[in-house]
Scaffold this motif. Structure first.
Motif, PDB file in Angstrom:
ATOM      1  N   UNK A  70      11.020  19.891 -12.513  1.00  0.00           N
ATOM      2  CA  UNK A  70      11.507  19.706 -13.883  1.00  0.00           C
ATOM      3  C   UNK A  70      10.648  20.500 -14.866  1.00  0.00           C
ATOM      4  N   UNK A  71      11.251  20.913 -15.968  1.00  0.00           N
ATOM      5  CA  UNK A  71      10.487  21.509 -17.061  1.00  0.00           C
ATOM      6  C   UNK A  71       9.836  20.363 -17.831  1.00  0.00           C
ATOM      7  N   UNK A  72       8.520  20.379 -17.904  1.00  0.00           N
ATOM      8  CA  UNK A  72       7.795  19.248 -18.491  1.00  0.00           C
ATOM      9  C   UNK A  72       7.147  19.580 -19.835  1.00  0.00           C
ATOM     10  N   UNK A  73       7.154  20.850 -20.217  1.00  0.00           N
ATOM     11  CA  UNK A  73       6.571  21.219 -21.519  1.00  0.00           C
ATOM     12  C   UNK A  73       7.120  22.560 -21.954  1.00  0.00           C
ATOM     13  N   UNK A  74       7.394  22.685 -23.242  1.00  0.00           N
ATOM     14  CA  UNK A  74       7.768  23.955 -23.870  1.00  0.00           C
ATOM     15  C   UNK A  74       6.980  24.106 -25.162  1.00  0.00           C
ATOM     16  N   UNK A  75       6.620  25.334 -25.483  1.00  0.00           N
ATOM     17  CA  UNK A  75       5.901  25.579 -26.713  1.00  0.00           C
ATOM     18  C   UNK A  75       6.081  26.999 -27.188  1.00  0.00           C
ATOM     19  N   UNK A  76       5.830  27.247 -28.458  1.00  0.00           N
ATOM     20  CA  UNK A  76       5.943  28.605 -28.998  1.00  0.00           C
ATOM     21  C   UNK A  76       5.086  28.739 -30.242  1.00  0.00           C
ATOM     22  N   UNK A  77       4.773  29.973 -30.568  1.00  0.00           N
ATOM     23  CA  UNK A  77       4.072  30.322 -31.800  1.00  0.00           C
ATOM     24  C   UNK A  77       4.713  31.594 -32.330  1.00  0.00           C
ATOM     25  N   UNK A  78       4.744  31.735 -33.653  1.00  0.00           N
ATOM     26  CA  UNK A  78       5.388  32.901 -34.244  1.00  0.00           C
ATOM     27  C   UNK A  78       4.691  33.304 -35.525  1.00  0.00           C
ATOM     28  N   UNK A  79       4.823  34.587 -35.852  1.00  0.00           N
ATOM     29  CA  UNK A  79       4.233  35.098 -37.095  1.00  0.00           C
ATOM     30  C   UNK A  79       5.146  34.887 -38.292  1.00  0.00           C
ATOM     31  N   UNK A  80       6.365  34.430 -38.049  1.00  0.00           N
ATOM     32  CA  UNK A  80       7.319  34.194 -39.132  1.00  0.00           C
ATOM     33  C   UNK A  80       7.532  32.692 -39.272  1.00  0.00           C
ATOM     34  N   UNK A  81       7.099  32.119 -40.361  1.00  0.00           N
ATOM     35  CA  UNK A  81       7.177  30.670 -40.542  1.00  0.00           C
ATOM     36  C   UNK A  81       8.612  30.180 -40.430  1.00  0.00           C
ATOM     37  N   UNK A  82       8.787  29.116 -39.660  1.00  0.00           N
ATOM     38  CA  UNK A  82      10.107  28.511 -39.541  1.00  0.00           C
ATOM     39  C   UNK A  82      11.029  29.172 -38.549  1.00  0.00           C
ATOM     40  N   UNK A  83      10.550  30.179 -37.836  1.00  0.00           N
ATOM     41  CA  UNK A  83      11.409  30.899 -36.890  1.00  0.00           C
ATOM     42  C   UNK A  83      10.807  30.915 -35.485  1.00  0.00           C
ATOM     43  N   UNK A  84      10.187  29.828 -35.097  1.00  0.00           N
ATOM     44  CA  UNK A  84       9.601  29.772 -33.765  1.00  0.00           C
ATOM     45  C   UNK A  84      10.665  29.792 -32.685  1.00  0.00           C
ATOM     46  N   UNK A  85      10.508  30.618 -31.663  1.00  0.00           N
ATOM     47  CA  UNK A  85      11.504  30.682 -30.594  1.00  0.00           C
ATOM     48  C   UNK A  85      11.466  29.416 -29.745  1.00  0.00           C
ATOM     49  N   UNK A  86      12.630  29.051 -29.209  1.00  0.00           N
ATOM     50  CA  UNK A  86      12.667  27.947 -28.276  1.00  0.00           C
ATOM     51  C   UNK A  86      12.952  28.492 -26.876  1.00  0.00           C
ATOM     52  N   UNK A  87      13.175  27.588 -25.939  1.00  0.00           N
ATOM     53  CA  UNK A  87      13.359  28.002 -24.553  1.00  0.00           C
ATOM     54  C   UNK A  87      14.652  28.711 -24.267  1.00  0.00           C
ATOM     55  N   UNK A  88      15.499  28.899 -25.301  1.00  0.00           N
ATOM     56  CA  UNK A  88      16.781  29.581 -25.133  1.00  0.00           C
ATOM     57  C   UNK A  88      16.762  31.010 -25.660  1.00  0.00           C
ATOM     58  N   UNK A  89      15.647  31.458 -26.231  1.00  0.00           N
ATOM     59  CA  UNK A  89      15.551  32.799 -26.810  1.00  0.00           C
ATOM     60  C   UNK A  89      15.171  33.807 -25.721  1.00  0.00           C
TER      61      UNK A  89
END
Length: 461
Positions: free
Chosen positions: A43-62
């Motif tokens: 199972x996928x047990x954790x997802x995370x992201x960081x981005x330089x553009x506020x409010x536009x963090x990618x999720x696991x579908x990008x």
């Protein structure tokens, strides 16, 4: 992830450690964005992201471009052909794909990068130029395709995986991308893994090495080189793919075949690999933890996918920068964070389904000369040979249909273990590749090579 079984839910401290690690990597690596996922227990047990553009963090579908992780997908297709009996890994390429300048190289050598072929194509940098510049295999290989004699050493080759993609097309009679979708992506449910980008997807960027500015990288269709690095995917799809590479799936490849992919087929190259290369998978030792997976990069993107079979943990990292952030090393770190903070909970012990008396009379203590060993039968029907209180070669064996056992790994991989019986049916000794194992040290009642001193054991006087 909210519906995970209790034993798979990560502690808040572990989730924070994972987020902290990717946040440090994104900041110090100056990546426009980074997305990551961790899987364990299927199972996928954790997802995370960081981005330089506020409010536009990618999720696991990008989608991001995954570069050479595409090679692992191509290797899966080749292993499927082998498992169907359509080819043998020892076959020369010429047998199935005639007319290339590399026809003498075997399929196994291409998979393991031991074919001696050049690392790159001749001419302009293929990753930043249109694929139509290399419309024929001759333009991929050039007039001098070899850098080393086939089979002599590991030498990573992108053109080698172009040949494997063309091999798949020749045997299947369909384009590589079509075969990949029908035989791997659809059965595994990898709907967001594609040869061409599909929204939402990240843009590829080059970040200036000495200034906090960036510019877009060109997006090229790689043409014939697609099997070496064309694919786009997401952290969710790649986490599922990693779980397949750890466990197998009868619809695509068996557990035995993916285990073969994760087994070293060529030795490590000093300064490049710490463990070696399997069949379409890189292998390394990270802090005593054996990992299998692959790194990937194309202009504008870096990627890493690594799994630890022993810890039942896999991690994927994708970022949209040409350099700066070491995605592969970051994925290795994520595996380590989970494995060390939350060690794998072992499966409950369960008895063997039915103990075969023929197998039971070979278990217990044995001696190779004066070296003690223990042989035990596990619940999954595997014989395990282990040294007792001293150094020695451990091994695992799977039963064969003729009553013998075949070595699964290490020194005895492929070797035959045979119980030799006396006229009354009792086991006299074990024969393992000509080595004789006896119930007593240098047992006088067994055919010990060189014989046993007739006076037997005695002291000095």
């Amino acid at each position: 992830m909210t519906d995970l079984p209790e034993e798979l839910v990560l502690f808040p401290s572990t989730r924070r450690a994972l987020l902290h690690r990717i946040a440090v990597a994104q900041a110090e690596g100056r990546a426009p964005s980074v997305a990551a996922a961790v899987a364990r227990g299927g199972e996928i047990v954790w997802e995370g992201s960081r981005t330089s553009v506020a409010g536009h963090g990618p999720d696991g579908n990008v989608q991001y471009r995954i570069g050479s992780i595409s090679k692992t997908f191509t290797a899966v297709l080749v292993l499927r052909l082998r498992d169907e009996g359509l080819l043998d890994l020892g076959d020369p390429l010429e047998k199935h794909l005639p007319g290339t300048a590399a026809g003498e190289v075997t399929i196994a050598q291409l998979l393991a990068h031991t074919g001696g072929l050049a690392a790159e194509t001749p001419g302009e940098w293929w990753e930043r130029t249109p694929g139509e510049l290399r419309a024929e295999l001759g333009e991929v290989l050039g007039s001098e395709p070899f850098r080393h004699a086939p089979g002599r050493r590991h030498h990573y080759s992108n053109p080698g995986y172009t040949l494997l993609g063309s091999l798949v097309e020749a045997v299947r009679g369909k384009p590589w991308e079509e075969v990949l979708r029908a035989e791997v992506l659809e059965p595994l449910g990898l709907e967001r893994t594609t040869a061409q980008p599909s929204q939402p997807h990240a843009g590829g960027w080059a970040v200036h090495p000495w200034a906090d500015v960036m510019m877009p990288e060109p997006l090229e269709d790689l043409g014939l080189m697609a099997p070496a690095g064309q694919l786009w995917s997401t952290t969710r799809d790649l986490a599922r793919f990693a779980m397949f590479l750890a466990r197998g799936d009868a619809r695509v490849l068996s557990a035995e075949s993916v285990r073969e992919m994760r087994t070293a087929a060529s030795p490590p190259e000093p300064g490049i690999a710490e463990w070696g290369y399997g069949l379409g998978m890189q292998l390394l030792d990270a802090g005593g933890r054996r990992l299998a997976g692959h790194s990937g990069s194309l202009p504008g993107f870096v990627a890493g996918l690594w799994l630890s079979e022993a810890d039942d943990v896999a991690a994927v990292v994708l970022a949209n920068c040409t350099s700066g952030l070491a995605a592969s090393g970051l994925a290795v770190d994520l595996v380590g964070i989970v494995a060390e903070a939350e060690p794998r909970i072992p499966e409950p012990w369960r008895p063997f389904r039915e103990a075969d008396p023929v197998e039971l009379d070979v278990v217990g203590p044995w001696y190779w000369g004066t070296s003690p060993f223990a042989l035990r039968l596990t619940a999954d029907g595997v014989l395990e040979l282990s040294p007792v209180g001293a150094t020695g070669r451990a091994a695992r064996f799977r039963a064969a249909s003729d009553g013998t056992w075949t070595g699964l790994s290490g020194y005895y991989a492929g070797e035959t273990l045979r119980a030799v019986r006396r006229a009354d049916g009792a086991v006299s000794h074990l024969d393992l590749g000509s080595f004789v194992f006896t119930r007593l040290p240098y047992d006088a009642d067994a055919p010990v090579p060189g014989g046993v001193d007739p006076q037997g054991w005695r002291g000095i006087g």
